[in-house]
Design an enzyme around this catalytic site. Sequence first.
Site, mmCIF file in Angstrom:
data_model
loop_
_atom_site.group_PDB
_atom_site.id
_atom_site.type_symbol
_atom_site.label_atom_id
_atom_site.label_comp_id
_atom_site.label_asym_id
_atom_site.label_seq_id
_atom_site.Cartn_x
_atom_site.Cartn_y
_atom_site.Cartn_z
ATOM 1 N N THR A 90 -1.849 3.802 -3.795
ATOM 2 C CA THR A 90 -1.972 4.751 -4.901
ATOM 3 C C THR A 90 -3.387 4.771 -5.460
ATOM 4 O O THR A 90 -3.993 5.834 -5.626
ATOM 5 C CB THR A 90 -0.963 4.413 -6.017
ATOM 6 O OG1 THR A 90 0.373 4.629 -5.527
ATOM 7 C CG2 THR A 90 -1.181 5.302 -7.236
ATOM 8 N N CYS A 143 9.058 5.524 -4.846
ATOM 9 C CA CYS A 143 8.319 5.947 -6.040
ATOM 10 C C CYS A 143 8.990 7.118 -6.739
ATOM 11 O O CYS A 143 8.689 7.417 -7.895
ATOM 12 C CB CYS A 143 6.890 6.324 -5.664
ATOM 13 S SG CYS A 143 5.943 4.963 -4.964
ATOM 14 N N THR A 161 -12.332 -8.100 -10.496
ATOM 15 C CA THR A 161 -12.393 -9.301 -9.678
ATOM 16 C C THR A 161 -11.537 -9.149 -8.430
ATOM 17 O O THR A 161 -10.376 -8.727 -8.495
ATOM 18 C CB THR A 161 -11.924 -10.535 -10.479
ATOM 19 O OG1 THR A 161 -12.727 -10.649 -11.654
ATOM 20 C CG2 THR A 161 -12.036 -11.798 -9.653
#
Length: 380
Positions: free
Chosen positions: A72, A328, A236
Amino acid sequence: MEKVYLDWAATAKPNVSENRKALEIAHDFFANPSSRHSLGQGAHSILETAREKIAQCLSVQAKNIFFTSGGTESNHIALLANILKPHFSDQNIVVSAIEHAAIREQVEVLSHLGIQVKTVFPDAQGLILPEAVLELIDEKTSFVSVMSVNNEVGSIQPIADIVQAIRLKAKRKIHIHTDAVQAIGKLSLALADIDSFSVSAHKLGAMRGIGIIYLKQPITVFNRGGRQEQGIRPGTENLAGALSLQYAMEKYFQGIHANYEKAYIQAETLMSNILSIPTAHIIPDKRAGSSQKFSPYIIQAAFDRIPGEVMVRTLSDRGIAISTGSACSSGKLNRPVLDAMKVPKNIQQSAFRLSLGYTTSDTELEQCIEAIKEVVSLFG
């Protein structure tokens, strides 16, 4: 009760040993890969090795691979870059009508921001033809998105032909993107000429929360932050996830041809057995004669007068996991992909998806067919 898992398109069974190995290494190299000290540089070295190994599997250069949180986000990076293009409101983008919600829903946001969105519709087989795309392209088109393999009916889009057709016609540079989530590791596709494609790790049994976007050329991204991933995806880095994706890629690509041949035979047998049951439909109805145009890992079927949700629940009660379509979009009554293919409404409501994986056995498929026969006898 023994579980039969036939919902691989939603998520693959995990690569347990590989994922554990990835976690163990990430725990040992716990430092931030962006840190300049030796511990951080050790983590950075492992991250870059994972990038290189993934690039080798995809036959692309490592510098063009960027780690993200999944399919996504990878799709959104490509899509949202359109907002930053000069005079974006004077441009248009072309998107297929059979995209995953990750594209389809985000495109609606872009349209509200002033970007003109043109929708290219599939034929009855769920295929986006190059000529259909070309009809919508004009001198203001800046972006085209057509997924590689549809996640509901399994249609394999002629991406290479679409790219070639656009390159020949377009008088300006058009960024061509493909959602390759259901294709990578399962089908042999030529994607080197495309501008960007997205990959989701958990579709290959790797950890959730990791994916990649391939970018042939650098783009200006909408989301900003640190300089991780060359600024394409700030934040990160997920070292454990990157390692798990590396191992998954190596595992899947090693067996890609053998797995495909096995799945193809299984899919043909499965569809034949389904069609032998009264009131059965395979979607699209002419798939049996053109199966090379479809992923053998995804099959959409239906039975008259049995809602898809009923089939999902009753098979679940019998220990068999399937779905009505994209996870989804579960719980939604509308079926945009089937609607775009002009599948009759009554069949849309009865449709359900069977999706196979590399460990799917013939015995599991036989159990599924017997359970379907019970449900049809009960409700049909």
